[in-house]
Motif scaffolding. Structure first.
Motif, short mmCIF file in Angstrom:
data_model
loop_
_atom_site.label_atom_id
_atom_site.label_comp_id
_atom_site.label_asym_id
_atom_site.label_seq_id
_atom_site.Cartn_x
_atom_site.Cartn_y
_atom_site.Cartn_z
N GLN A 1 -18.05 28.47 -36.22
CA GLN A 1 -19.13 29.56 -36.46
C GLN A 1 -20.20 28.89 -35.89
OE1 GLN A 1 -19.26 30.41 -40.65
NE2 GLN A 1 -21.19 31.59 -40.34
N MET A 2 -20.99 29.73 -35.05
CA MET A 2 -22.34 29.51 -34.49
C MET A 2 -23.44 29.75 -35.22
SD MET A 2 -21.54 31.34 -30.79
CE MET A 2 -23.14 30.46 -29.98
N THR A 3 -24.43 28.67 -35.31
CA THR A 3 -25.47 28.82 -36.15
C THR A 3 -26.54 29.69 -35.40
OG1 THR A 3 -26.83 27.00 -34.87
CG2 THR A 3 -25.36 26.31 -36.77
N HIS A 4 -27.64 30.22 -36.26
CA HIS A 4 -28.64 31.21 -35.67
C HIS A 4 -29.26 30.65 -34.46
CE1 HIS A 4 -31.65 34.02 -35.62
NE2 HIS A 4 -32.56 33.28 -35.75
N ARG A 5 -29.52 29.33 -34.39
CA ARG A 5 -30.00 28.73 -33.08
C ARG A 5 -29.02 28.78 -31.91
NH1 ARG A 5 -32.43 22.57 -32.38
NH2 ARG A 5 -32.95 22.78 -30.07
N GLN A 6 -27.86 28.37 -32.19
CA GLN A 6 -26.69 28.60 -31.23
C GLN A 6 -26.56 29.85 -30.67
OE1 GLN A 6 -23.43 26.62 -33.30
NE2 GLN A 6 -23.58 24.78 -32.24
N ILE A 7 -26.73 30.89 -31.67
CA ILE A 7 -26.58 32.30 -31.27
C ILE A 7 -27.84 32.85 -30.11
CG2 ILE A 7 -26.65 34.66 -32.21
CD1 ILE A 7 -25.34 33.65 -34.69
N LEU A 8 -28.81 32.29 -30.60
CA LEU A 8 -30.19 32.74 -29.67
C LEU A 8 -30.01 31.94 -28.56
CD1 LEU A 8 -33.13 32.42 -32.20
CD2 LEU A 8 -31.95 34.39 -31.32
N GLU A 9 -29.38 30.79 -28.20
CA GLU A 9 -29.29 30.09 -27.03
C GLU A 9 -28.15 30.74 -26.17
OE1 GLU A 9 -28.25 25.99 -28.15
OE2 GLU A 9 -30.41 25.42 -28.72
N ALA A 10 -27.17 31.26 -26.90
CA ALA A 10 -26.19 31.80 -26.04
C ALA A 10 -26.53 33.16 -25.75
CB ALA A 10 -24.76 31.88 -26.73
#
Length: 543
Positions: A53-62
């Motif tokens: 599960q991706m974190t909010h930061r990882q989602i924004l980076e992707a």
């Protein structure tokens, strides 16, 4: 009395030994044998995030890589909007070829969108997205090297193969990262990028063709660095779990779908122009298209992994959303394409000025798409936004149907703002409604199918509306000149015509454009009716 091991389990330390009896040997009261109270409980630790599960930061980076890829796709469609008259004039193109430069991209993108979506359910979404970006970049380079209109049309088709993947996979990847309840604000970012690409494309394209030392070929070369950047960013940031399962690709179904759609669009594009609607050629093309699509339906009902699972149409929301997407596609693609031609060929403005005059359309799309996404994530309600968007879409097209070569520009800007609001409130929310009702195993196919019908509406609309516009312009020019200069309406190099004839052609384009938007308004009525019958379902909070 409890054993020491039991007490050790409760307190974490070994207790002091005490006599068993009620009194000690000295007669003093014996200490209580009751275990001391346990220490205060510590606060409950937060639930750890699963590895997949991706974190909010990882989602924004992707998301940054996805937004770059989408920007590339949108730029490819809009950057040539104001540059096409100049491109076709230099390559000695005609009005019918004008629409085919756009239709070729839409055709290949539309036909392959369901295939990309199904592959996303079977293979790595990241690898597929990078492959589509690479294919798109290759097509862009080839377009910049074209030396004739047929060659440009062919390379635009290659560009469309990658464009279909980018459009379908971007929505699928976001759906795999974010739950429907939180997806609204992220979808709002997509709408914002769509608006930025829509406004920057015509402006950049206009500036390029107006700059003598650059030339129109840079309209295609300029998107390549952005595509490379998107490829690299996605490679570094996107981390999605790959669910391994038995892979069975429906190649026969994919071939029949692509063939049927291509034949259908070719028939719509050329019928009434290159051959009559009731001619033998027309009947052969239509019959072959229907035969391929009928065969595709039979194949899709039998295979284990269909490209377009027919069971999806049992869902009311899915079926109505696909119908609504057809009218939306006609308004999206037709509106953005023919309004640029209206400002240049109908009103005599430069490509750069034409890009600036479309700002009301783009700014309203930007604001409504972003704001509605955030509000949907906050309130969890989406039907009202979708209904308001459909109404605004219909109203904007009806008002644009009244324009001619003398309409005040501020009025045209107001009409465009209504059209942009309709697209901004409808485009992403239709996809959201479908994804919210779809099982994870069919997410790619469902998302791609909705995108497919939207693109199909756009490609068909551009072809039909382009043919209508071309016929209307030729007829008006012939009527105004007594038939002496009817062929002048087919030329896009208006600057080479005599001054009196230039005014006639400008007026013909300006007056004929209203009919194009009037036809689009009829399709928008279908969109509104379909949206009204969609049942609102609460947004899920899980992926």
């Amino acid at each position: 009395m409890r054993s020491r091991s039991a007490l050790r389990d409760r307190t974490g330390s070994t207790p002091v030994s005490t006599p068993v009896g009620r009194h000690s040997t000295s007669g003093a009261p014996a200490p209580s044998t009751k275990a001391p109270p346990p220490p205060p409980a510590s606060p409950v630790p937060p639930v750890p995030v699963a590895d997949d599960q991706m974190t909010h930061r990882q989602i924004l980076e992707a998301l940054s890589g996805l937004l770059l890829a989408l920007l590339v796709a949108i730029l490819s469609s809009t950057i040539v909007t104001n540059a096409l008259p100049t491109i076709l004039a230099e390559l000695n193109g005609t009005q019918s070829q004008y629409t085919w430069v756009v239709t070729a991209t839409l055709l290949s993108a539309t036909a392959t969108t369901p295939v990309w979506g199904k592959l996303a359910d079977l293979f790595s979404k990241k690898v597929l997205m990078q492959a589509s970006i690479s294919l798109f970049a290759l097509g862009s380079i080839l377009c910049g090297l074209a030396t004739s209109v047929p060659m440009l049309i062919g390379f635009r088709a290659v560009q469309g193969l990658g464009l279909g993947g980018v459009q379908a996979l971007a929505a699928v990847i976001i759906a795999a990262m974010v739950s429907p309840r939180e997806r609204g604000r992220y979808s709002g970012y997509l709408g914002a990028v769509f608006a930025v690409g829509t406004v920057s494309g015509p402006l950049v394209g206009g500036l390029i063709v107006d700059t003598s030392w650059l030339g129109w070929r840079w309209c295609f070369f300029v998107v390549v660095p952005v595509a490379i950047a998107a490829f690299i960013v996605l490679g570094r940031t996107l981390r999605l779990p790959l669910i391994k399962r038995k892979v069975s690709i429906d190649w026969l179904g994919a071939t029949l779908i692509v063939g049927g759609v291509c034949l259908l669009l070719v028939w719509v594009s050329f019928a009434g122009n290159a051959f009559a609607w009731t001619s033998t050629t027309s009947l052969v093309l239509l019959g072959a298209a229907l035969l391929c699509l009928a065969g595709a339906v039979l194949v899709e009902r039998r295979v284990s992994e269909p490209v377009v699972p027919l069971r999806l149409f049992r869902d009311r929301t899915f079926t109505l959303a696909t119908v609504a997407g057809i009218g939306l596609g006609i308004a999206m693609f037709g509106g953005s394409l023919f309004i640029g031609q209206y400002f240049q060929l109908g009103r005599g403005h430069s490509p750069t000025a034409a890009g600036l005059l479309t700002l009301p359309l783009v700014l309203s799309l930007f604001v409504t798409s972003t704001a509605s996404g955030w509000l949907i994530s906050r309130w969890g309600r989406w039907k009202g936004f979708l209904t308001a968007g459909s109404i605004s879409l219909l109203l904007g097209l009806c008002l644009l149907a009244t324009i001619d070569h003398d309409t005040q520009l501020w009025l045209v800007g107001c009409y465009l703002a209504l059209l942009g609001s309709g697209v901004g409130l409808s485009m992403q929310n239709l996809v959201l409604a479908v994804q919210n009702n779809t099982h994870a195993r069919d997410l790619g196919a469902a998302t791609a199918t909705v995108t497919f019908f939207r693109s199909l509406g756009g490609a068909t609309g551009v072809s039909v509306l382009g043919a209508v516009l071309s016929g209307q312009v030729a007829a008006r020019v012939a009527a105004a000149t007594g038939g002496a200069a009817g062929e002048a309406g087919a030329s896009l190099d208006i600057a080479t015509l005599p001054k009196p004839l230039q005014d006639v052609v400008h007026a013909a384009y300006g007056d004929a454009t209203g009919l194009v938007f009037g036809i689009s308004a009829v399709a928008a009525v279908v969109t509104l009716v379909a949206v009204l019958f969609i049942r609102e379902v609460p947004l899920r909070t899980t992926v």
